[in-house]
Design an enzyme around this catalytic site. Structure first.
Site, PDB file in Angstrom:
ATOM      1  CB  CYS A 198       1.670  31.743  -5.977  1.00 31.93           C
ATOM      2  SG  CYS A 198       1.815  30.266  -6.995  1.00 31.93           S
ATOM      3  CB  CYS A 230      -0.371   2.118   5.672  1.00 32.03           C
ATOM      4  SG  CYS A 230      -1.011   0.670   4.798  1.00 32.03           S
ATOM      5  CB  CYS A 236     -20.417  47.995 -10.271  1.00 35.40           C
ATOM      6  SG  CYS A 236     -21.724  46.879  -9.711  1.00 35.40           S
ATOM      7  CB  CYS A 274      -0.923  -0.005   1.213  1.00 35.65           C
ATOM      8  SG  CYS A 274      -1.922   1.493   1.374  1.00 35.65           S
ATOM      9  CG  HIS A 296     -23.691  50.086  -5.172  1.00 35.25           C
ATOM     10  ND1 HIS A 296     -24.023  50.359  -6.475  1.00 35.25           N
ATOM     11  CD2 HIS A 296     -22.890  48.980  -5.243  1.00 35.25           C
ATOM     12  CE1 HIS A 296     -23.496  49.481  -7.282  1.00 35.25           C
ATOM     13  NE2 HIS A 296     -22.773  48.627  -6.537  1.00 35.25           N
ATOM     14  CB  CYS A 307      -0.650  21.464 -25.673  1.00 32.10           C
ATOM     15  SG  CYS A 307       0.075  21.709 -24.025  1.00 32.10           S
ATOM     16  CB  CYS A 337     -19.274  45.061  -8.001  1.00 34.59           C
ATOM     17  SG  CYS A 337     -20.131  45.908  -6.647  1.00 34.59           S
TER      18      CYS A 337
END
Length: 897
Positions: free
Chosen positions: A719, A536, A675, A533, A670, A749, A662
């Site tokens: 990131c 484990c 918006c 496994c 508002h 690709c 928005c």
């Protein structure tokens, strides 16, 4: 009999050849019928081919052969044969059985004719009336059958002539029973010896019991089952009234005696043929149907008579018990008085009953029971011995013979039982006595005590002792394996025991049995039983490993259940992927839906009930997110369906309001503003917004998930690989294109790792530019940008919020990098993000600022033709730049102003 018509004037050899062909044809037709009626029909039962020579010379040569096939169901005419219609799936079994029975009966009748012809080939040269055949070129005054002097002529039979005997036999057939014959005036000249010898050729009469019969006295045609005539009540076999037997003293006594011998021979052969073929016959006196080949009736012990009234031959007659007076010469025979068979039967029963009563009374006086008397009568009933005397004198000797025979039989049985392992002679003799001398029954009695411990163990409530592979009695262990685990063979049982004896095994008996049922290869079975496994790192058999449909990974049942229990309770629905390879790709919606449909079946048995219900709840929410009316609350993490068309919506969970378009917290300003107008108002009038400066700008223009439309107050400068916390969708925060973990569906690709396809105006590429270069692109297009922060926002560290990956967890925290002068109070990374957001907001193409190397790379990335001609470098790069700018910018790039 109508299937074949033999021409007249043919000898018996030709008749036999024709009949043999008929039998062969009937046998083939019978086989076709039996095949159709059989539960296991042949493979090609639907068609019959008639293009082979055997079929043409047998079935096809018989008149009516194809009609029988048509009755079977072969009604569809083909080029090379017959077949069942296409819509018929099964033959009509009842109809096929009825036709087959008729064919079998006809074949049996023809077989009997052939047997009789073969037996009588030396003395009988022509058959009648089954096949209409006569002698060759008979004289006008001679019998057409025997060649003797004729006395009758039949106009219906082409004016053929017959003597009295041949006419009686020939016109007895039901087909010719209605023919009227004319008498011929006989000349006084007697028969020559040659003519007399010609009469020896007789005509065989087939068994009249198979067809209706004509009474010899009144000519009434009666049914086949009738025994007595319905008109004159005379028996079926009574003598014809017109035939008068001559006495030996008459002038034609020699001729009549010869005829009688001929008819006696016919009857003798007819009787032998009837007994050999198994025909039954009905006694004319008591109407009892006899089935045994005897000359006398089994019921009344009277001799059977033929249809012409002539007695059976002397060899078949029962020896008379009384002598009759000889017949006086010159006197006509007197008819015998009629005897009532019922009265005779009753008289016989009375006499036998009185005799039995007398025997019983005599036995009572001598102390013998009636049962013993009856047994003695059964043993000595055919003799004149008194039953009581037989019991006293003969029975002891009979019992001694039986005992001696029993002793010899017992001795042989004891020897046989001794060879089977039973050594106790007394016990064997007792078992043979109880079983009546049968060795099989004695063996069962002797084995019963040996099986008693086994029976006690079976019926006891104690558990079965485990199977020990090292037990010395290997056959016993194999028998237990066969009985308990249903293994296919004895060799598989021995393979199980050998595998259980391997050193250091960790698998159980059930695991080995399951593996042995799948294969007999020992090495392959070992591979099935030893699987590690990956979670484990324990060893398990293949039967205790679980696999997902999206990959080839296998984990043990315990790790499989624990992984998905934690994923359901603590993670998102899209985190329920393989614990080893994290497949499938969650960005592929079609693949994900198929994956969840099969995962539901696998989790049904391995998850607890409450965890499985939670999985279904999250699966339902996942399906609701596809609804365009579904909204995420910006104040909490709840989602709901919004059926209204107003901008202001209220979360049913936290009861706070926000804008449906928005996704900003709702403010009274508002109301009645779009918006974009509301954001412009905040930048000009909201002190808090002005205090935050560009950090607030980047927050308000943060990241929006393209899949579930959930908004994050985070910058894109972190990131670029962003994972939505709501739907777990993975995308680029600069262009909103999905990230692929494996090969994607984009044409041409070949990249199989983690990647996304970024456009040229994505922050993924523009964040590598220097701020001065980005400012030059904005200045070229006339777009204003900030370089100095407000006094309130100038800090030493950047405070823009961004998503960070810390220890495998996605955490939102401030940037914390050092700020630089001329970058509006932001760090260089976030200042670049600010400038790129302005470029994206105005849809500016960065290609005009590319150098030659960047143009070439961009063309290769977008698969633009880079073939070079005879032009110089400047013209070549100008051509490439023109082709590159024809490629549109990113469609999903956020362009909020």
């Amino acid at each position: 009999q109508d299937s074949i018509q033999l021409p007249q004037q043919k000898p018996i050899c030709i008749v036999l050849e024709s009949l043999n062909r008929l039998v062969k044809a009937l046998s083939i037709l019978e086989k076709y019928g039996c095949n159709l009626a059989s539960p296991t029909r042949p493979k090609y039962w639907r068609s019959v081919k008639h293009n082979n020579p055997v079929f043409r010379t047998t079935v096809d040569a018989v008149k009516g052969g194809r009609t029988v096939l048509y009755l079977y169901g072969y009604t569809n005419q083909q080029i090379d044969g017959l077949s069942f219609p296409d819509e018929v799936t099964e033959p009509d079994i009842e109809k096929v059985a009825a036709v087959t029975l008729e064919v079998m009966i006809l074949r049996t009748e023809v077989d009997m004719i052939i047997k009789v012809c073969n037996r009588l080939s030396d003395s009988c040269k022509y058959l009648s009336p089954c096949v209409e055949i006569t002698h060759c070129s008979p004289l006008a005054t001679q019998c057409n059958l025997c060649g003797g002097p004729s006395s009758l002529v039949c106009p219906s039979c082409d004016s053929q002539s017959f003597c009295d005997a041949c006419d009686d036999l020939f016109h007895r057939h039901p087909a010719r029973a209605t023919h009227k014959r004319d008498k011929i005036q006989k000349s006084k000249q007697g028969m020559s010896n040659i003519d007399k010898h010609k009469c020896a050729a007789f005509v065989w009469s087939f068994s009249p019991s198979l067809a209706p019969w004509e009474c010899a006295h009144c000519t009434t045609v009666n049914e086949m089952r009738a025994v007595l005539c319905t008109t004159c009540e005379r028996p079926r076999l009574a003598t014809a009234a017109s035939i008068v037997q001559e006495t030996p003293a008459s002038p034609n006594a020699g001729e009549n005696k010869m005829h009688k011998r001929i008819f006696d021979g016919c009857l003798h052969l007819n009787w032998a043929f009837t007994n050999a073929t198994g025909f039954v016959w009905t006694c004319q006196f008591c109407t009892y149907v006899n089935t045994k080949p005897t000359a006398v009736c089994e019921m009344c012990n009277l001799s059977c008579k033929d249809s012409a009234g002539v007695s059976l031959p002397q060899s078949l007659q029962q020896t008379p018990t009384t002598t009759k007076d000889p017949q006086q010469p010159g006197m006509k025979p007197q008819p015998k008085p009629r005897v009532n068979p019922e009265l005779k039967r009753q008289k016989l029963m009375k006499e036998e009953g009185l005799s039995l009563i007398n025997h019983i009374r005599e036995a009572e006086k001598r102390g013998v029971s009636p049962e013993e008397v009856y047994a003695a009568l059964c043993m000595c009933g055919g003799s004149n011995v008194n039953p009581c005397d037989w019991l006293m004198s003969e029975l002891p000797h009979l019992l001694d013979e039986i005992c001696s025979e029993q002793i010899s039989t017992t001795g042989e049985g004891v020897k046989e039982l001794h060879s089977l392992g039973f050594r106790d002679v007394a016990q064997c003799e007792e078992a043979l006595r109880q079983s009546g001398g049968e060795v099989k029954g004695a063996l069962s009695l002797l084995q019963r005590p040996l099986l008693e411990p086994f029976h006690q163990r079976i019926w006891a409530n104690q558990p079965e002792p485990p199977i020990d592979p090292k037990h010395p009695d290997k056959q016993r262990m194999c028998r237990r394996l066969l009985a308990l685990y249903d293994l296919p063979s004895w060799g598989r049982c021995e393979l199980v025991l050998s595998l259980l004896q391997d050193p250091g095994i960790t698998y159980t008996l059930e695991d080995v049995v399951q593996a042995v049922k799948e294969s007999h290869d020992k090495d392959f079975i070992r591979r099935l039983l030893n699987n590690e496994c990956p979670c484990c790192l324990s060893i398990f058999p293949r039967s205790k490993m679980q696999s997902l449909t999206s990959c080839q990974c296998s984990v043990c049942h315990e790790c499989f259940g624990q992984h998905f229990t934690v994923a359901v309770r603590d993670k998102h629905i899209r985190d329920m992927v393989c614990p080893v390879c994290s497949e499938p790709d969650i960005n592929d919606q079609e693949q994900l839906d198929s994956y969840f449909s099969t995962l539901d079946i696998q989790l049904r048995d391995c998850l607890e009930h409450d965890v499985y219900d939670l999985f279904h709840k999250k699966l339902t929410e996942h399906a609701l997110m596809k609804d365009p009316k579904f909204l995420w609350c910006c104040h909490c993490t709840s989602g709901f369906i919004n059926d209204g068309d107003h901008l202001k919506v209220t979360c049913p969970s936290c009861r706070k309001s926000f804008c449906a378009q928005c996704k900003k917290p709702w403010e009274p300003q508002h109301q009645d503003l779009s918006c974009e107008q509301f954001q412009q108002w905040k930048r000009e009038n909201d002190p808090e917004y002005q205090r935050q400066g560009l950090a607030g700008y980047l927050r308000d223009n943060g990241i929006t998930c393209p899949h579930c439309r959930f908004q994050y107050a985070l910058t894109k400068g972190g990131c670029m690989h962003f994972t939505c916390s709501q739907c777990r969708y993975q995308f680029c925060s600069g262009c909103n294109n999905p990230y692929h973990k494996t090969a994607c569906k984009t044409p041409q690709c070949n990249y199989t790792g983690l990647h996304a396809h970024h456009p040229r105006d994505c922050l993924f590429y523009l964040r590598d530019w220097e701020p001065a270069r980005l400012q030059a692109l904005l200045q070229k297009s006339g777009v204003e940008f900030n370089t100095d922060p407000s006094n309130e926002t100038q800090t030493a560290n950047c405070g823009v919020m961004e998503q960070k990956d810390e220890g495998g967890l996605q955490i939102d925290s401030p940037c914390g990098l050092e700020t630089r002068p001329g970058q509006a109070g932001l760090c260089e990374k976030h200042y670049r993000e600010y400038l790129v957001s302005l470029i994206n907001a105005h849809s500016l193409d960065p290609a005009p600022l590319y150098d030659a190397q960047e143009v070439t790379r961009a063309c290769e990335r977008y698969q633009v033709d880079t073939q070079r001609g005879d032009e110089d470098d400047n013209a070549y790069y100008t051509k490439l730049l023109k082709k590159l700018m024809e490629v549109p910018l990113g469609e999903k790039v956020p362009r909020n102003k």
